[in-house]
Design a protein around this motif. Sequence first.
Motif, PDB file in Angstrom:
ATOM      1  N   MET A   1      46.876  70.187  63.559  1.00 28.30           N
ATOM      2  CA  MET A   1      47.532  69.068  64.195  1.00 28.30           C
ATOM      3  C   MET A   1      48.164  68.194  63.116  1.00 28.30           C
ATOM      4  O   MET A   1      47.522  67.842  62.128  1.00 28.30           O
ATOM      5  CB  MET A   1      46.509  68.271  65.000  1.00 28.30           C
ATOM      6  N   ALA A   2      49.409  67.857  63.302  1.00 29.13           N
ATOM      7  CA  ALA A   2      50.131  67.052  62.331  1.00 29.13           C
ATOM      8  C   ALA A   2      49.613  65.617  62.327  1.00 29.13           C
ATOM      9  O   ALA A   2      49.306  65.039  63.369  1.00 29.13           O
ATOM     10  CB  ALA A   2      51.618  67.064  62.650  1.00 29.13           C
ATOM     11  N   LYS A   3      49.502  65.078  61.145  1.00 29.58           N
ATOM     12  CA  LYS A   3      49.047  63.691  60.981  1.00 29.58           C
ATOM     13  C   LYS A   3      50.262  62.772  61.023  1.00 29.58           C
ATOM     14  O   LYS A   3      51.342  63.114  60.559  1.00 29.58           O
ATOM     15  CB  LYS A   3      48.318  63.520  59.646  1.00 29.58           C
ATOM     16  N   ARG A   4      50.059  61.605  61.594  1.00 25.31           N
ATOM     17  CA  ARG A   4      51.155  60.643  61.733  1.00 25.31           C
ATOM     18  C   ARG A   4      50.927  59.449  60.820  1.00 25.31           C
ATOM     19  O   ARG A   4      49.812  58.938  60.718  1.00 25.31           O
ATOM     20  CB  ARG A   4      51.266  60.182  63.176  1.00 25.31           C
ATOM     21  N   LEU A   5      52.001  59.014  60.192  1.00 30.27           N
ATOM     22  CA  LEU A   5      51.939  57.900  59.260  1.00 30.27           C
ATOM     23  C   LEU A   5      51.556  56.605  59.967  1.00 30.27           C
ATOM     24  O   LEU A   5      50.761  55.820  59.438  1.00 30.27           O
ATOM     25  CB  LEU A   5      53.274  57.743  58.520  1.00 30.27           C
ATOM     26  N   LEU A   6      52.072  56.394  61.159  1.00 31.69           N
ATOM     27  CA  LEU A   6      51.761  55.168  61.892  1.00 31.69           C
ATOM     28  C   LEU A   6      50.269  55.092  62.245  1.00 31.69           C
ATOM     29  O   LEU A   6      49.657  54.028  62.132  1.00 31.69           O
ATOM     30  CB  LEU A   6      52.612  55.089  63.163  1.00 31.69           C
ATOM     31  N   VAL A   7      49.675  56.210  62.614  1.00 31.92           N
ATOM     32  CA  VAL A   7      48.247  56.237  62.910  1.00 31.92           C
ATOM     33  C   VAL A   7      47.448  55.956  61.638  1.00 31.92           C
ATOM     34  O   VAL A   7      46.467  55.207  61.652  1.00 31.92           O
ATOM     35  CB  VAL A   7      47.839  57.588  63.532  1.00 31.92           C
ATOM     36  N   ALA A   8      47.874  56.538  60.528  1.00 29.61           N
ATOM     37  CA  ALA A   8      47.182  56.317  59.258  1.00 29.61           C
ATOM     38  C   ALA A   8      47.236  54.847  58.858  1.00 29.61           C
ATOM     39  O   ALA A   8      46.226  54.280  58.421  1.00 29.61           O
ATOM     40  CB  ALA A   8      47.788  57.191  58.167  1.00 29.61           C
ATOM     41  N   TYR A   9      48.399  54.205  59.029  1.00 30.71           N
ATOM     42  CA  TYR A   9      48.498  52.776  58.708  1.00 30.71           C
ATOM     43  C   TYR A   9      47.655  51.933  59.670  1.00 30.71           C
ATOM     44  O   TYR A   9      47.060  50.941  59.267  1.00 30.71           O
ATOM     45  CB  TYR A   9      49.952  52.306  58.727  1.00 30.71           C
ATOM     46  N   GLY A  10      47.606  52.318  60.930  1.00 37.30           N
ATOM     47  CA  GLY A  10      46.765  51.589  61.886  1.00 37.30           C
ATOM     48  C   GLY A  10      45.296  51.680  61.521  1.00 37.30           C
ATOM     49  O   GLY A  10      44.562  50.680  61.559  1.00 37.30           O
ATOM     50  N   LEU A  11      44.832  52.866  61.150  1.00 40.04           N
ATOM     51  CA  LEU A  11      43.442  53.023  60.729  1.00 40.04           C
ATOM     52  C   LEU A  11      43.191  52.304  59.407  1.00 40.04           C
ATOM     53  O   LEU A  11      42.099  51.771  59.179  1.00 40.04           O
ATOM     54  CB  LEU A  11      43.091  54.506  60.608  1.00 40.04           C
ATOM     55  N   TRP A  12      44.186  52.288  58.537  1.00 39.37           N
ATOM     56  CA  TRP A  12      44.064  51.551  57.277  1.00 39.37           C
ATOM     57  C   TRP A  12      43.873  50.062  57.554  1.00 39.37           C
ATOM     58  O   TRP A  12      43.033  49.420  56.938  1.00 39.37           O
ATOM     59  CB  TRP A  12      45.310  51.776  56.409  1.00 39.37           C
ATOM     60  N   ALA A  13      44.642  49.531  58.499  1.00 39.46           N
ATOM     61  CA  ALA A  13      44.562  48.105  58.798  1.00 39.46           C
ATOM     62  C   ALA A  13      43.274  47.739  59.529  1.00 39.46           C
ATOM     63  O   ALA A  13      42.661  46.700  59.248  1.00 39.46           O
ATOM     64  CB  ALA A  13      45.766  47.681  59.642  1.00 39.46           C
ATOM     65  N   LEU A  14      42.824  48.590  60.450  1.00 39.16           N
ATOM     66  CA  LEU A  14      41.647  48.262  61.258  1.00 39.16           C
ATOM     67  C   LEU A  14      40.324  48.610  60.578  1.00 39.16           C
ATOM     68  O   LEU A  14      39.355  47.861  60.702  1.00 39.16           O
ATOM     69  CB  LEU A  14      41.726  48.975  62.610  1.00 39.16           C
ATOM     70  N   GLY A  15      40.272  49.728  59.898  1.00 38.14           N
ATOM     71  CA  GLY A  15      39.011  50.160  59.301  1.00 38.14           C
ATOM     72  C   GLY A  15      39.181  50.661  57.893  1.00 38.14           C
ATOM     73  O   GLY A  15      38.423  51.531  57.447  1.00 38.14           O
ATOM     74  N   GLY A  16      40.139  50.113  57.180  1.00 36.93           N
ATOM     75  CA  GLY A  16      40.423  50.564  55.823  1.00 36.93           C
ATOM     76  C   GLY A  16      39.267  50.456  54.852  1.00 36.93           C
ATOM     77  O   GLY A  16      38.966  51.414  54.139  1.00 36.93           O
ATOM     78  N   TYR A  24      40.631  60.371  58.771  1.00 39.30           N
ATOM     79  CA  TYR A  24      41.748  60.892  59.562  1.00 39.30           C
ATOM     80  C   TYR A  24      42.562  61.915  58.761  1.00 39.30           C
ATOM     81  O   TYR A  24      42.991  62.932  59.293  1.00 39.30           O
ATOM     82  CB  TYR A  24      42.631  59.731  60.008  1.00 39.30           C
ATOM     83  N   LEU A  25      42.739  61.657  57.456  1.00 41.77           N
ATOM     84  CA  LEU A  25      43.560  62.526  56.621  1.00 41.77           C
ATOM     85  C   LEU A  25      42.774  63.671  55.995  1.00 41.77           C
ATOM     86  O   LEU A  25      43.332  64.472  55.246  1.00 41.77           O
ATOM     87  CB  LEU A  25      44.237  61.696  55.523  1.00 41.77           C
ATOM     88  N   GLY A  26      41.480  63.761  56.278  1.00 39.42           N
ATOM     89  CA  GLY A  26      40.673  64.847  55.744  1.00 39.42           C
ATOM     90  C   GLY A  26      40.217  64.641  54.317  1.00 39.42           C
ATOM     91  O   GLY A  26      39.833  65.584  53.646  1.00 39.42           O
ATOM     92  N   ARG A  27      40.249  63.421  53.832  1.00 35.86           N
ATOM     93  CA  ARG A  27      39.830  63.096  52.473  1.00 35.86           C
ATOM     94  C   ARG A  27      38.403  62.537  52.520  1.00 35.86           C
ATOM     95  O   ARG A  27      38.184  61.352  52.343  1.00 35.86           O
ATOM     96  CB  ARG A  27      40.800  62.095  51.868  1.00 35.86           C
ATOM     97  N   ASP A  28      37.442  63.413  52.750  1.00 32.54           N
ATOM     98  CA  ASP A  28      36.077  62.984  53.036  1.00 32.54           C
ATOM     99  C   ASP A  28      35.380  62.330  51.844  1.00 32.54           C
ATOM    100  O   ASP A  28      34.638  61.364  52.011  1.00 32.54           O
ATOM    101  CB  ASP A  28      35.255  64.168  53.541  1.00 32.54           C
ATOM    102  N   SER A  29      35.592  62.841  50.639  1.00 34.92           N
ATOM    103  CA  SER A  29      34.973  62.219  49.464  1.00 34.92           C
ATOM    104  C   SER A  29      35.486  60.798  49.277  1.00 34.92           C
ATOM    105  O   SER A  29      34.731  59.887  48.954  1.00 34.92           O
ATOM    106  CB  SER A  29      35.262  63.036  48.203  1.00 34.92           C
ATOM    107  N   HIS A  30      36.773  60.632  49.494  1.00 36.74           N
ATOM    108  CA  HIS A  30      37.380  59.307  49.381  1.00 36.74           C
ATOM    109  C   HIS A  30      36.832  58.380  50.467  1.00 36.74           C
ATOM    110  O   HIS A  30      36.570  57.197  50.216  1.00 36.74           O
ATOM    111  CB  HIS A  30      38.893  59.433  49.499  1.00 36.74           C
ATOM    112  N   ALA A  31      36.642  58.905  51.659  1.00 39.06           N
ATOM    113  CA  ALA A  31      36.098  58.099  52.756  1.00 39.06           C
ATOM    114  C   ALA A  31      34.676  57.653  52.440  1.00 39.06           C
ATOM    115  O   ALA A  31      34.324  56.485  52.659  1.00 39.06           O
ATOM    116  CB  ALA A  31      36.122  58.894  54.061  1.00 39.06           C
ATOM    117  N   LEU A  32      33.859  58.553  51.910  1.00 35.14           N
ATOM    118  CA  LEU A  32      32.485  58.180  51.560  1.00 35.14           C
ATOM    119  C   LEU A  32      32.472  57.132  50.465  1.00 35.14           C
ATOM    120  O   LEU A  32      31.692  56.164  50.523  1.00 35.14           O
ATOM    121  CB  LEU A  32      31.698  59.420  51.119  1.00 35.14           C
ATOM    122  N   LEU A  33      33.330  57.281  49.479  1.00 39.65           N
ATOM    123  CA  LEU A  33      33.423  56.273  48.418  1.00 39.65           C
ATOM    124  C   LEU A  33      33.810  54.919  48.989  1.00 39.65           C
ATOM    125  O   LEU A  33      33.239  53.892  48.619  1.00 39.65           O
ATOM    126  CB  LEU A  33      34.439  56.725  47.365  1.00 39.65           C
TER     127      LEU A  33
END
Length: 183
Positions: A1-16, A24-33
């Motif tokens: 499934m293609a990732k959308r930039l607008l969704v990524a920015y929304g998640l960045w703003a709400l739960g960054g 959302y982007l599959g960067r799990d190590s970065h998310a844990l950090l």
Amino acid sequence: MAKRLLVAYGLWALGGPLGLHHIYLGRDSHALLWMLTLGGFGGGWLWDFWHLPGWVAAANGTGVPGDRGGTVPALSPLRLVGQVTVGTYFGLVAALGLPWVPALLAQPLAVGLGVQLVSSVGDQTADAPSTLAAAFLASLLFQGRVLSVLPASLAASIAAQRHRRYKPRGTPQPRLAARLYHL
């Protein structure tokens, strides 16, 4: 499934600061950090704003560079500073939060794991046994004192930089539920 930039920015703003955009982007190590440091102590969360377009392109497979320029990633001073900072932070948290655990065990383990976590962000990783061994050896030299977390973090970061490499490409990612369980 293609990732959308607008969704990524929304998640960045709400739960960054909790790393929702990285999950959302599959960067799990970065998310844990980000979860453990609240967005890289706030500064990393703001830094992510400019990197989101590239990460979305990489998650969609369109922005992945073809040539990695060799087998060893280039030395990154920013990653080195992040390793020392997070390693020291994890070591201090272990020293203060686990007073019943021997300092020669808890502090270097926490320092090594913090450095290794920063090492595994993005498409890079490091040799975990070398990183942990350097943290334990430096901690032994300073006899497990609380102030030993900084030299242990420096030693582990240098070892991680010496043993850095790219993660293998092309491995399929598990489903979201399995990734969240793994986190």
